[in-house]
Design an enzyme around this catalytic site. Structure first.
Site, PDB file in Angstrom:
ATOM      1  CG  ASP A  71     -42.494  -3.592  -3.391  1.00 12.36           C
ATOM      2  OD1 ASP A  71     -41.717  -4.543  -3.620  1.00 12.36           O
ATOM      3  OD2 ASP A  71     -43.493  -3.345  -4.104  1.00 12.36           O
ATOM      4  CB  SER A 121     -44.971  -6.255  -6.454  1.00 15.24           C
ATOM      5  OG  SER A 121     -43.702  -6.254  -5.851  1.00 15.24           O
ATOM      6  CB  THR A 184     -47.647  -2.835  -4.417  1.00 14.21           C
ATOM      7  OG1 THR A 184     -46.588  -3.754  -4.708  1.00 14.21           O
ATOM      8  CG2 THR A 184     -48.164  -3.090  -3.021  1.00 14.21           C
ATOM      9  CD  GLU A 342     -45.583  -0.057  -2.970  1.00 17.20           C
ATOM     10  OE1 GLU A 342     -45.037  -1.084  -3.419  1.00 17.20           O
ATOM     11  OE2 GLU A 342     -46.096   0.817  -3.706  1.00 17.20           O
ATOM     12  CG  ASP A 347     -39.018  -4.172  -5.440  1.00 17.07           C
ATOM     13  OD1 ASP A 347     -38.784  -5.376  -5.242  1.00 17.07           O
ATOM     14  OD2 ASP A 347     -39.280  -3.708  -6.581  1.00 17.07           O
ATOM     15  CG  HIS A 351     -35.439  -5.101  -8.446  1.00 17.12           C
ATOM     16  ND1 HIS A 351     -35.367  -6.462  -8.647  1.00 17.12           N
ATOM     17  CD2 HIS A 351     -36.735  -4.833  -8.125  1.00 17.12           C
ATOM     18  CE1 HIS A 351     -36.563  -7.002  -8.451  1.00 17.12           C
ATOM     19  NE2 HIS A 351     -37.404  -6.041  -8.124  1.00 17.12           N
ATOM     20  CG  ASP A 388     -44.019  -6.744  -1.948  1.00 20.23           C
ATOM     21  OD1 ASP A 388     -42.984  -6.641  -1.258  1.00 20.23           O
ATOM     22  OD2 ASP A 388     -44.151  -6.150  -3.039  1.00 20.23           O
ATOM     23  CG  HIS A 389     -41.291  -9.440  -3.033  1.00 19.33           C
ATOM     24  ND1 HIS A 389     -40.050  -8.858  -3.076  1.00 19.33           N
ATOM     25  CD2 HIS A 389     -42.109  -8.669  -3.798  1.00 19.33           C
ATOM     26  CE1 HIS A 389     -40.099  -7.780  -3.849  1.00 19.33           C
ATOM     27  NE2 HIS A 389     -41.340  -7.623  -4.282  1.00 19.33           N
ATOM     28  CG  HIS A 424     -38.989 -10.121  -6.205  1.00 19.12           C
ATOM     29  ND1 HIS A 424     -40.295 -10.060  -6.626  1.00 19.12           N
ATOM     30  CD2 HIS A 424     -38.487  -8.867  -6.394  1.00 19.12           C
ATOM     31  CE1 HIS A 424     -40.578  -8.847  -7.052  1.00 19.12           C
ATOM     32  NE2 HIS A 424     -39.496  -8.116  -6.930  1.00 19.12           N
TER      33      HIS A 424
END
Length: 517
Positions: A71, A121, A184, A342, A347, A351, A388-389, A424
């Protein structure tokens, strides 16, 4: 002055996270002394060329499919984590490779959602698990479902490869380092128009929350490992680790139900061999040969970052250990399995600009992929690794080879629009694959294409008929192109043939015109 303070604050967050991540005590790491010799690079190129020339497409049915999702693991994160993992081993790092980077087939995925250039996500999870793109903040539904409108779910559900695999009698599992109800992982089994409906404390409109859907509508998922106990138990409950703290009071169930007990009661009623675990000791005591269903919720909220987990080694299993246990349980099914894994906290670290934690979690994610690679066979198991990104982290400046990746590198830049947390990134992400039909990942694809390849390779969902899936290729005769034989002799033959063609071309032109239709 405000911009300067913001930049210093970002770097201070990165520095504070170093207390968890210990690289060898060196500011500059050892560089291979051979790489100044041009013969070193010539041999390296020849070795890689030889491997490419000997690569063959793995045409066949994927008995098992494992999807690994990092992620927020954009290309800059992969690069920095590659260096980080190498430097942990005392290398300069740049020459290192993460486990999935050695997979033979690599492509890119376009991550935009139905309504956003830069996705979240929930929408991306829906894309790569169901094969259908969706609106941001919605999961397990198509683009006709509207955000936060509960009634728009009905008729717009998008089924995932997990559900299609179960329909064909395969086993299935979901593993995450986030809450098991997070966006996710939830895209594999739930259908909601608001990703925040993890429990009933935030619900509106009378739909089932994600935790309730998991327990009531998905009793056939055999392995579920992650965090997020608070959404399964009443707001008045005592959490095993935290007691009745503020998080439990705020996010615990308002309906008073204990969904963990409901899961265990169903297992008992169906006479299943099951285990429910909340800590590393109980997890380690699970015998895969004696366990068919495993529910592990190791934290009230998200699981720990990998670097923090290593500071508390008796509390939670690693992502690699969870992957290992899941495969050993699921592979008992002769019909095969689908497993989703995952690394979700990459992620979260990005952040809040805790770069060291993001790289550490990516290295742990790579170890989980390696464990699965070693436990499975490339002939019958398709492994796909992707993200995912991306995120806005960048590697910039001109640091020297072997520079400590956690030291003098610019990871962030001042944004024109301020946010409370880092956002993101909208660029394409990598796809790394090995196993049956992995060669179908070969260029720049829509993110939803990932699900179609996995379903086609394993003959489930829209591709369940033999004539529509990879099995159709086994009955049809195939002609493999012969490999070119490139050596000095053949090169001379080609040069001679080219010379003859040039000499004869003027004499052959009238004949060619006469023969032309």
């Amino acid at each position: 002055m405000e911009g300067l303070f913001s930049a210093c604050l970002m770097m201070s967050w990165v520095w504070l996270s170093h207390q968890y991540v210990l690289l060898p005590d060196s500011q500059t790491f050892r560089k291979d002394t051979q790489d100044k010799d041009p013969e070193y690079w010539t041999k390296s190129g020849l070795d890689e060329l030889h491997a490419a020339l000997n690569m063959e497409s793995n045409v066949g049915v994927a008995h098992n499919v494992i999807l690994f999702l990092g992620d927020g693991m954009g290309i800059p994160t992969v690069t920095a984590s590659r260096i980080f993992a190498g430097q942990i081993q005392g290398q300069s790092g740049e020459e290192n490779s993460l486990s999935f980077e050695t997979f033979p087939h690599v492509a890119f995925a376009k991550t935009y959602s139905v309504d956003k250039q830069t996705p979240d996500s929930a929408a991306t999870g829906t894309a790569f698990l169901t094969g259908v793109k969706a609106n941001s903040n919605t999961l397990g539904v198509n683009g006709n479902a509207e955000y936060n409108r509960c009634e728009s779910v009905e008729g717009n559900e998008a089924l995932s490869i997990l559900r299609f695999s179960l329909q064909q009698g395969k086993s299935a599992g979901v593993i995450t380092t986030t809450r098991i109800t997070h966006a996710t992982p939830a895209a594999s089994y739930a259908h909601v128009t608001n990703r925040n409906w993890e429990g009933d404390s935030k619900m509106t409109g009378g739909c089932k929350d994600i935790a309730q859907q998991l327990v009531e509508d998905n009793p056939d998922i055999q392995v579920l490992l992650g965090g997020g106990r608070m959404f399964f138990t009443p707001s008045t409950a005592q959490d095993p680790d935290e007691g009745n703290n503020e998080a439990q009071k705020e996010h615990g169930r308002r309906d008073g139900r204990n969904l963990i007990d409901a899961w265990k009661n169903r297992m008992k009623a169906n006479k299943q061999k099951y285990r429910y675990v909340t800590n590393l000791t109980d997890f380690n005591n699970v015998d895969p040969l004696e366990t068919d269903f495993l529910l592990g919720l190791f934290n009230q909220d998200h699981m720990q970052y990998e670097a923090e987990r290593k500071q508390n080694p008796d509390k939670e299993p690693s992502l690699a250990d969870m992957t290992d246990k899941a495969i050993r349980i699921l592979r008992k099914n002769p019909k095969g399995y689908f497993l989703f894994v995952e690394g979700g906290r990459i992620d979260h670290a990005h952040h809040v600009n805790r770069v060291a934690l993001a790289l550490s979690d990516t290295a742990a994610f790579s170890e989980a992929v390696s464990r699965a690679d070693n436990l499975t066979n490339q002939r019958d198991t398709l492994i796909v690794t992707t993200a995912d990104h991306s995120h806005t982290m960048m590697m910039a400046g001109y640091p020297s080879r072997g520079n400590n990746i956690l030291a003098n590198v610019n990871y962030t830049s001042e944004a024109a629009v301020r946010h409370n947390i880092e956002t993101h990134g909208g660029e394409d992400v990598g796809i790394y694959a090995r196993g049956p039909m992995s060669h179908l990942f070969h260029g720049v694809h829509e993110q939803s294409y990932i699900a179609h390849v996995m379903m086609y390779a394993s003959c489930v969902g829209p591709y369940v008929e033999d004539r529509q899936c990879a099995r159709s290729l086994l009955s049809a005769p195939t002609v493999r192109p012969q490999k070119p034989c490139i050596n000095a002799a053949s090169s001379n033959h080609w040069n001679l043939l080219l010379l003859i063609t040039v000499i004869l071309q003027p004499r052959m032109s009238p004949l060619l015109q006469f023969m032309a239709p």
